[in-house]
Design a protein around this motif. Structure first.
Motif, PDB file in Angstrom:
ATOM      1  N   ARG A  90       0.773  -1.211   0.089  1.00  0.00           N
ATOM      2  CA  ARG A  90      -0.127   0.007  -0.045  1.00  0.00           C
ATOM      3  C   ARG A  90       0.925   1.377   0.082  1.00  0.00           C
ATOM      4  N   HIS A 109      -3.361   2.092  -3.542  1.00  0.00           N
ATOM      5  CA  HIS A 109      -4.056   2.677  -2.263  1.00  0.00           C
ATOM      6  C   HIS A 109      -4.885   1.804  -1.512  1.00  0.00           C
ATOM      7  N   ASP A 110      -5.721   0.969  -2.282  1.00  0.00           N
ATOM      8  CA  ASP A 110      -6.706   0.073  -1.657  1.00  0.00           C
ATOM      9  C   ASP A 110      -6.668  -1.238  -1.997  1.00  0.00           C
ATOM     10  N   TYR A 115     -11.035  -6.240  -5.437  1.00  0.00           N
ATOM     11  CA  TYR A 115     -10.212  -5.580  -6.225  1.00  0.00           C
ATOM     12  C   TYR A 115      -9.332  -4.663  -5.776  1.00  0.00           C
ATOM     13  N   THR A 117      -7.339  -0.743  -5.792  1.00  0.00           N
ATOM     14  CA  THR A 117      -7.467   0.659  -6.336  1.00  0.00           C
ATOM     15  C   THR A 117      -6.048   1.282  -6.470  1.00  0.00           C
ATOM     16  N   THR A 119      -3.872   4.713  -8.202  1.00  0.00           N
ATOM     17  CA  THR A 119      -4.012   6.214  -8.917  1.00  0.00           C
ATOM     18  C   THR A 119      -2.781   6.352  -9.629  1.00  0.00           C
ATOM     19  N   GLU A 123      -5.963   9.814 -12.750  1.00  0.00           N
ATOM     20  CA  GLU A 123      -6.758   8.686 -12.865  1.00  0.00           C
ATOM     21  C   GLU A 123      -6.945   7.624 -11.823  1.00  0.00           C
ATOM     22  N   VAL A 124      -8.056   7.243 -11.415  1.00  0.00           N
ATOM     23  CA  VAL A 124      -8.211   6.234 -10.186  1.00  0.00           C
ATOM     24  C   VAL A 124      -8.569   4.962 -10.891  1.00  0.00           C
ATOM     25  N   ILE A 125      -7.973   4.048 -10.632  1.00  0.00           N
ATOM     26  CA  ILE A 125      -8.198   2.449 -11.405  1.00  0.00           C
ATOM     27  C   ILE A 125      -8.460   1.535 -10.488  1.00  0.00           C
ATOM     28  N   ARG A 126      -9.592   0.769 -10.757  1.00  0.00           N
ATOM     29  CA  ARG A 126      -9.982  -0.249  -9.848  1.00  0.00           C
ATOM     30  C   ARG A 126      -9.781  -1.472 -10.666  1.00  0.00           C
TER      31      ARG A 126
END
Length: 234
Positions: A90, A109-110, A115, A117, A119, A123-126
């Motif tokens: 993370r 990040h997550d 899934y 997450t 960045t 853009e924020v990509i999952r």
């Protein structure tokens, strides 16, 4: 793939998959419940989910080319399962998948069971957990630079030359000492011979002197006898 069988390959250089974007060659670092880790020359440590690996190849004759020298203090992240590895990553920059349309990079990040997450810029990509085949985070071993290799080879070469020169010096010194010994023996032989000759000369001279003394004594006795006889006749 069987975990026990894979454990026997730890420490060997292997090829993951025969081809395609996920295929990489590297040193097998560890085997875990649902993934493995390898150290590659270009991308460092890569974690592969074992259920996405199609094949593992070992070159039993010549081995695969691997030029990294791993330092004793080299460390990398390890965990029993893949999701725990993701948790440890993370807020770090990661590369997900080696190629294809689902190849991603960014800050992780997550993480959850469904899934992850990331960045990347705005853009924020999952990305679904199922589509993650591999992940890396930049832990790597630097290759030795060509200059360092050349310097190392030069040092080894110079050390070899110095050792040879040292041995040559010893050999030359031993040869000189040996020659000096021969010369000394030769001189000693000459001295001994001269001494013998000198002693022989002295002995011969003494012998000649003794003979000469006896001769003179004999002549003196004869002269005395002649003188006595002359007196008697008168």
């Amino acid at each position: 793939m069987n975990k026990e069988w894979l454990t026997n390959l730890v420490g060997k250089v292997l090829k993951i998959d025969r081809g395609g974007p996920e295929s990489r060659t590297g040193l097998l670092l560890g085997i875990y419940d649902d993934h493995l880790s390898i150290l590659t020359e270009q991308e460092g440590v890569i974690y592969y989910k074992t259920d996405h690996i199609k094949s593992i190849t070992e070159n039993v004759k010549n081995g695969f080319q691997f030029q990294l020298e791993i330092p004793e203090d080299f460390t990398f992240k390890a965990a029993d399962n893949f999701i725990d590895i993701l948790d440890d990553l993370r807020n770090q920059w990661v590369n997900i998948n080696r190629g294809g349309p689902e190849k991603l990079e960014g800050v992780l990040h997550d993480v959850n069971d469904e899934y992850v997450t990331l960045t990347l810029n705005e853009e924020v990509i999952r990305l679904a957990m199922f589509h993650i085949r591999s992940i890396s985070y930049g832990a790597r071993v630097e290759k030795p630079k060509e200059d360092e290799k050349s310097e190392k080879n030069k040092d080894n070469k110079d050390d070899g030359k110095s050792e040879n020169n040292k041995d040559d010096g010893k050999s030359e010194k031993n040869k000189d000492n040996k020659d000096d010994g021969k010369e000394n023996n030769k001189d000693d032989g000459k001295s001994e011979k001269n001494k013998d000759n000198k002693d022989d000369g002295k002995a011969k001279k003494n012998k000649d002197n003794k003979r000469q003394w006896k001769r003179k004594k004999k002549i003196k006795i004869i002269k005395q006898k002649k003188k006595k006889n002359s007196i008697s006749h008168k």
